[in-house]
Design an enzyme around this catalytic site. Structure first.
Site, PDB file in Angstrom:
ATOM      1  N   ASN A   4      -5.320  -3.564  -8.980  1.00 36.91           N
ATOM      2  CA  ASN A   4      -5.413  -3.753  -7.542  1.00 36.91           C
ATOM      3  C   ASN A   4      -4.685  -2.683  -6.736  1.00 36.91           C
ATOM      4  O   ASN A   4      -4.808  -2.637  -5.522  1.00 36.91           O
ATOM      5  CB  ASN A   4      -4.857  -5.137  -7.178  1.00 36.91           C
ATOM      6  CG  ASN A   4      -4.780  -5.365  -5.684  1.00 36.91           C
ATOM      7  OD1 ASN A   4      -5.808  -5.448  -5.013  1.00 36.91           O
ATOM      8  ND2 ASN A   4      -3.567  -5.431  -5.131  1.00 36.91           N
ATOM      9  N   GLY A  14      -0.089  -3.964  -8.604  1.00 39.64           N
ATOM     10  CA  GLY A  14      -0.078  -4.008  -7.148  1.00 39.64           C
ATOM     11  C   GLY A  14      -0.138  -5.443  -6.665  1.00 39.64           C
ATOM     12  O   GLY A  14      -1.068  -5.832  -5.953  1.00 39.64           O
ATOM     13  N   SER A  51       2.390  -7.423  -4.998  1.00 36.12           N
ATOM     14  CA  SER A  51       3.493  -7.911  -4.174  1.00 36.12           C
ATOM     15  C   SER A  51       3.084  -8.355  -2.771  1.00 36.12           C
ATOM     16  O   SER A  51       3.835  -9.066  -2.109  1.00 36.12           O
ATOM     17  CB  SER A  51       4.574  -6.834  -4.048  1.00 36.12           C
ATOM     18  OG  SER A  51       4.104  -5.736  -3.282  1.00 36.12           O
ATOM     19  N   ARG A  52       1.908  -7.949  -2.319  1.00 34.38           N
ATOM     20  CA  ARG A  52       1.503  -8.299  -0.962  1.00 34.38           C
ATOM     21  C   ARG A  52      -0.021  -8.323  -0.861  1.00 34.38           C
ATOM     22  O   ARG A  52      -0.724  -7.831  -1.734  1.00 34.38           O
ATOM     23  CB  ARG A  52       2.094  -7.331   0.066  1.00 34.38           C
ATOM     24  CG  ARG A  52       1.696  -5.886  -0.146  1.00 34.38           C
ATOM     25  CD  ARG A  52       2.509  -4.924   0.726  1.00 34.38           C
ATOM     26  NE  ARG A  52       2.325  -5.176   2.137  1.00 34.38           N
ATOM     27  CZ  ARG A  52       1.352  -4.634   2.871  1.00 34.38           C
ATOM     28  NH1 ARG A  52       0.481  -3.822   2.311  1.00 34.38           N
ATOM     29  NH2 ARG A  52       1.253  -4.897   4.164  1.00 34.38           N
ATOM     30  N   LYS A  56     -13.113   4.673  -4.985  1.00 35.70           N
ATOM     31  CA  LYS A  56     -13.621   3.304  -5.130  1.00 35.70           C
ATOM     32  C   LYS A  56     -14.981   3.315  -5.825  1.00 35.70           C
ATOM     33  O   LYS A  56     -15.281   2.434  -6.650  1.00 35.70           O
ATOM     34  CB  LYS A  56     -13.710   2.622  -3.770  1.00 35.70           C
ATOM     35  CG  LYS A  56     -12.364   2.411  -3.083  1.00 35.70           C
ATOM     36  CD  LYS A  56     -11.370   1.673  -3.959  1.00 35.70           C
ATOM     37  CE  LYS A  56     -10.095   1.341  -3.217  1.00 35.70           C
ATOM     38  NZ  LYS A  56      -9.075   0.723  -4.091  1.00 35.70           N
ATOM     39  N   TYR A  76     -11.033   8.069  -0.150  1.00 34.88           N
ATOM     40  CA  TYR A  76     -10.960   6.638  -0.418  1.00 34.88           C
ATOM     41  C   TYR A  76     -12.284   6.130  -0.993  1.00 34.88           C
ATOM     42  O   TYR A  76     -12.319   5.414  -2.005  1.00 34.88           O
ATOM     43  CB  TYR A  76     -10.614   5.891   0.871  1.00 34.88           C
ATOM     44  CG  TYR A  76     -10.414   4.406   0.700  1.00 34.88           C
ATOM     45  CD1 TYR A  76      -9.229   3.915   0.158  1.00 34.88           C
ATOM     46  CD2 TYR A  76     -11.389   3.496   1.095  1.00 34.88           C
ATOM     47  CE1 TYR A  76      -9.018   2.544   0.000  1.00 34.88           C
ATOM     48  CE2 TYR A  76     -11.201   2.131   0.941  1.00 34.88           C
ATOM     49  CZ  TYR A  76     -10.009   1.662   0.395  1.00 34.88           C
ATOM     50  OH  TYR A  76      -9.825   0.309   0.237  1.00 34.88           O
ATOM     51  N   ALA A 115     -14.664   7.822  -2.492  1.00 35.85           N
ATOM     52  CA  ALA A 115     -14.992   8.423  -3.788  1.00 35.85           C
ATOM     53  C   ALA A 115     -14.278   7.731  -4.939  1.00 35.85           C
ATOM     54  O   ALA A 115     -14.878   7.461  -5.988  1.00 35.85           O
ATOM     55  CB  ALA A 115     -14.653   9.910  -3.770  1.00 35.85           C
ATOM     56  N   VAL A 147       2.887   3.205 -10.073  1.00 35.71           N
ATOM     57  CA  VAL A 147       1.808   3.209 -11.054  1.00 35.71           C
ATOM     58  C   VAL A 147       1.076   4.540 -11.113  1.00 35.71           C
ATOM     59  O   VAL A 147       0.276   4.773 -12.023  1.00 35.71           O
ATOM     60  CB  VAL A 147       0.800   2.061 -10.789  1.00 35.71           C
ATOM     61  CG1 VAL A 147       1.510   0.712 -10.872  1.00 35.71           C
ATOM     62  CG2 VAL A 147       0.095   2.232  -9.453  1.00 35.71           C
ATOM     63  N   ILE A 161     -10.658  -7.007   4.982  1.00 33.96           N
ATOM     64  CA  ILE A 161      -9.829  -8.184   4.725  1.00 33.96           C
ATOM     65  C   ILE A 161      -8.572  -8.106   5.584  1.00 33.96           C
ATOM     66  O   ILE A 161      -7.835  -7.114   5.543  1.00 33.96           O
ATOM     67  CB  ILE A 161      -9.429  -8.268   3.232  1.00 33.96           C
ATOM     68  CG1 ILE A 161     -10.673  -8.214   2.333  1.00 33.96           C
ATOM     69  CG2 ILE A 161      -8.603  -9.519   2.984  1.00 33.96           C
ATOM     70  CD1 ILE A 161     -11.656  -9.333   2.535  1.00 33.96           C
TER      71      ILE A 161
END
Length: 251
Positions: free
Chosen positions: A91, A14, A16-17, A155, A151, A153, A65, A184
């Site tokens: 990532n 991950g 690319s950005r 993480k 989300y 869970a 992925v 961020i």
């Protein structure tokens, strides 16, 4: 400070950005060869061109992925292109914010299982070459209540997975850590969109950050690259929050 990364090979899943792109860029600036993958071809090629300008060896490939065979094929190709894999950064995120089957599936397959599968693939290579470093990118959402359930869970699962691996892989000289960013902001990212489309919510989150601003991708990337370096050889099993004090818990 010499981080001892020149000539190493780093794979950023991950990349690319946003955070992933800047992590890859930081590795390249330190002289490490870099492999990145992502689903979006246009952003991937733009990141590839940026990395190539640093003069290091670069491999970039489009990859979903969440598909095991595609992920393993990318990693094998990255190893062949770079010669070895010294560093892995997991990532990728499916941004499973909805509390339904689709949200849970995205989080489990992309955030969690991609990290599990990538780690499982590269650890024998690292062990053969004398060691390596793996970093999961989680979130402070995995440390406290208040975020979308799916989300949060996955993480939290990444944080637990990294701690377990840090212990089990120590004998093979493989360090495993997790970085948990707070909010961020970067151009085109989620908080950038939120600022434009839902300013009251954006401001409510901003008000809970003691430093009075969102974090930057540079600040997360610096932490990841440091943890991957020879200056962090006694750090494993750590969960490093990069959040300006946004997370208030003791642990």
């Amino acid at each position: 400070m010499d981080l001892g990364l020149k000539g190493k090979s780093a794979v950023v899943i991950g990349g690319s950005r946003g955070i992933g792109r800047e992590i890859a860029h930081r590795f390249a600036e330190e002289g490490a060869h870099v492999a990145i993958c992502a689903r979006g071809e246009e952003a991937l090629r733009d990141a590839e061109a940026m990395l190539q300008r640093t003069g290091v060896r670069v491999y970039a490939a489009s990859c979903d992925v969440g598909q095991q065979d595609a992920l393993v094929a990318f990693l094998e190709s990255a190893r062949k292109a770079l010669g070895r894999v010294d560093v892995l950064v997991n990532n990728a995120s499916g941004f499973g914010f909805s509390d339904d089957e689709a949200g849970w599936q995205a989080g489990i397959e992309v955030d969690l299982m991609a990290a599990v599968r990538a780690t499982r693939t590269v650890t024998p290579w690292m062990a053969q070459s004398g060691g390596g470093v793996i970093t999961h990118i989680a979130s402070i959402s995995g440390l406290e209540a208040g975020s979308p359930p799916a989300y949060a869970a996955v993480k939290a699962a990444l944080i637990s997975h990294s701690k377990t691996l840090a212990v089990s892989l120590a004998g093979q000289k493989i360090r495993v850590n997790v970085v948990a960013p707070g909010s961020i902001e970067f151009p085109g990212g989620g908080w950038d969109r939120m600022k434009r489309n839902d300013r009251p919510f954006y401001d409510s989150v901003l008000a809970r950050i003691p430093w009075g601003r969102m974090g930057t991708v540079d600040e997360v990337a610096d932490a990841v690259v440091f943890l991957s370096s020879s200056r962090a050889t006694w750090i494993t099993g750590a969960c490093l929050t990069v959040d300006g004090g946004q997370h208030k818990g003791n642990l």
